[in-house]
Design a protein around this motif. Structure first.
Motif, mmCIF file in Angstrom:
data_model
loop_
_atom_site.group_PDB
_atom_site.id
_atom_site.type_symbol
_atom_site.label_atom_id
_atom_site.label_comp_id
_atom_site.label_asym_id
_atom_site.label_seq_id
_atom_site.Cartn_x
_atom_site.Cartn_y
_atom_site.Cartn_z
ATOM 1 N N VAL A 284 0.825 -1.213 0.000
ATOM 2 C CA VAL A 284 0.000 0.000 0.000
ATOM 3 C C VAL A 284 0.857 1.260 0.000
ATOM 4 C CG1 VAL A 284 -1.702 1.302 1.348
ATOM 5 C CG2 VAL A 284 -1.921 -1.184 1.100
ATOM 6 N N TYR A 285 2.036 1.220 0.632
ATOM 7 C CA TYR A 285 2.823 2.439 0.807
ATOM 8 C C TYR A 285 3.192 3.114 -0.523
ATOM 9 C CZ TYR A 285 6.669 5.525 2.006
ATOM 10 O OH TYR A 285 7.480 6.608 2.123
ATOM 11 N N PRO A 286 3.680 2.399 -1.548
ATOM 12 C CA PRO A 286 4.007 3.115 -2.805
ATOM 13 C C PRO A 286 2.817 3.827 -3.422
ATOM 14 C CG PRO A 286 4.995 0.939 -2.791
ATOM 15 C CD PRO A 286 4.060 0.977 -1.641
ATOM 16 N N ALA A 287 1.660 3.150 -3.432
ATOM 17 C CA ALA A 287 0.484 3.813 -4.019
ATOM 18 C C ALA A 287 0.057 5.007 -3.189
ATOM 19 C CB ALA A 287 -0.653 2.798 -4.128
ATOM 20 N N LEU A 288 0.072 4.874 -1.846
ATOM 21 C CA LEU A 288 -0.312 5.985 -0.981
ATOM 22 C C LEU A 288 0.659 7.152 -1.116
ATOM 23 C CD1 LEU A 288 -2.290 6.956 1.200
ATOM 24 C CD2 LEU A 288 -0.802 5.887 2.897
ATOM 25 N N TYR A 289 1.938 6.859 -1.203
ATOM 26 C CA TYR A 289 2.951 7.908 -1.371
ATOM 27 C C TYR A 289 2.747 8.649 -2.678
ATOM 28 C CZ TYR A 289 7.559 10.074 -1.826
ATOM 29 O OH TYR A 289 8.567 10.974 -1.986
ATOM 30 N N GLN A 290 2.428 7.893 -3.752
ATOM 31 C CA GLN A 290 2.213 8.517 -5.046
ATOM 32 C C GLN A 290 0.978 9.412 -5.027
ATOM 33 O OE1 GLN A 290 4.372 8.130 -7.448
ATOM 34 N NE2 GLN A 290 3.326 9.362 -9.007
ATOM 35 N N MET A 291 -0.087 8.960 -4.352
ATOM 36 C CA MET A 291 -1.305 9.753 -4.287
ATOM 37 C C MET A 291 -1.082 11.049 -3.494
ATOM 38 S SD MET A 291 -4.024 6.696 -3.589
ATOM 39 C CE MET A 291 -5.312 7.878 -3.177
ATOM 40 N N LEU A 292 -0.374 10.985 -2.393
ATOM 41 C CA LEU A 292 -0.163 12.179 -1.576
ATOM 42 C C LEU A 292 0.716 13.203 -2.280
ATOM 43 C CD1 LEU A 292 0.312 10.560 1.965
ATOM 44 C CD2 LEU A 292 -1.709 11.781 1.062
ATOM 45 N N HIS A 293 1.678 12.759 -3.054
ATOM 46 C CA HIS A 293 2.576 13.694 -3.723
ATOM 47 C C HIS A 293 2.027 14.218 -5.039
ATOM 48 C CE1 HIS A 293 5.413 12.265 -0.728
ATOM 49 N NE2 HIS A 293 6.255 13.231 -1.111
ATOM 50 N N VAL A 294 1.064 13.547 -5.603
ATOM 51 C CA VAL A 294 0.448 14.056 -6.814
ATOM 52 C C VAL A 294 -0.412 15.252 -6.513
ATOM 53 C CG1 VAL A 294 -1.250 13.519 -8.630
ATOM 54 C CG2 VAL A 294 0.587 11.919 -8.111
ATOM 55 N N PHE A 295 -1.160 15.179 -5.397
ATOM 56 C CA PHE A 295 -2.054 16.282 -5.050
ATOM 57 C C PHE A 295 -1.378 17.227 -4.055
ATOM 58 C CE2 PHE A 295 -4.762 12.695 -6.196
ATOM 59 C CZ PHE A 295 -5.548 13.271 -7.188
#
Length: 295
Positions: A284-295
């Motif tokens: 989950v961490y890579p996807a969550l990290y990507q979502m937080l940094h995109v927005f």
């Protein structure tokens, strides 16, 4: 130039390692102990006075038996085949290693230029000496637990063999001796020695099993002796009784194994849950990290 203290420390460590390896190496069979087992009194209790002293190591342990407060687990030592003198010698050895090791490490640190307060190795040595004194007790208890299970399996097999010998119209005493002579395991060999010792003392074989059961603290072996005593004195038919006792003993062992397996399975729940949680975080961490940094 090499420091003489470093040479002395290395020689001391090498000598201690050599002594430890020589003591851990299996010792050759002692003829004196074998003869003592064959000609022993019907109901003995092994003490320091009756222990065959084969070396200075055993002599030191025999003298240590007189120390006030030293508890010797007689039945556990009999199960693992170790003498009380050797047990006490192991306690002294481990305590001495624990007492000397912190001082040795402190001396090596001083040679390397790191000075420690004198109180540190003294207190650590006392603590490790106390732990080393108690360590052989824990080792013997663990080995005796495994040996007791092995003995119970052997006794169950011996019950079946005696029942088959009785079904072949052999007498009670002859059935016990023939059944013990079939196997080559440690349990049947111990039973065979007890029967031979009873024959040497001109006693019934079930008396020999009585002595062995008391020495090892095994109730099922006492049951075998009682059943065969009834058969030998009253002429009772004991085939069904022997088979039933063997089946009951196997059921007890199976129940213990199932309980142990259940306990081990419960212990595996926490590591399994931790591994699952770790894998979830990694996924989950890579996807969550990507979502937080995109927005």
């Amino acid at each position: 130039m090499i420091s003489p203290w470093a040479v002395l420390a290395g020689a001391t460590a090498a000598g201690g390692l050599a002594v430890l390896i020589s003591e851990l190496r299996p010792a050759p069979p002692d003829l004196g102990q074998a003869l003592e087992r064959l000609h022993r009194a019907p109901n003995p209790r092994r003490t320091a006075a009756t222990t065959v002293r084969a070396s200075w190591y055993d002599q030191l342990g025999a003298r240590a038996l007189a120390v006030v407060g030293a508890r010797v687990p007689q039945q556990e030592l009999a199960l693992v085949g170790r003498t009380p003198a050797r047990f006490m010698a192991h306690k002294l050895l481990f305590a001495l290693i624990g007492l000397v090791l912190p001082g040795y490490l402190s001396a090596m640190a001083a040679v390397g230029g790191v000075a420690l307060p004198v109180a540190v190795p003294m207190l650590a040595g006392l603590g490790m000496a106390a732990g080393g004194w108690l360590l052989p007790d824990a080792i013997v208890q663990s080995e005796a637990k495994e040996a007791r299970v092995e003995y119970l399996h052997g006794i169950a097999a011996y019950l079946e063999l005696v029942a088959l010998e009785r079904a072949s119209d052999h007498g009670p005493a002859e059935a016990m001796r023939r059944a013990a002579a079939i196997g080559r395991g440690a349990v049947l060999r111990r039973i065979r020695d007890a029967l031979e010792r009873a024959a040497t003392d001109r006693l019934p074989p079930w008396d020999g099993l009585d002595t062995l059961a008391e020495e090892l603290g095994l109730t099922p072996l006492q049951d075998v002796a009682d059943i065969m005593r009834i058969s030998g004195t009253d002429g009772a038919a004991v085939y069904d009784t022997l088979r039933a006792r063997a089946k009951g003993l196997r059921d007890e062992l199976l129940a213990d194994e199932l309980a142990k397996a259940g306990t081990d399975s419960e212990r595996m729940v926490a590591p399994g849950a931790a591994l699952t949680l770790l894998m979830t975080v990694l996924i989950v961490y890579p996807a969550l990290y990507q979502m937080l940094h995109v927005f």
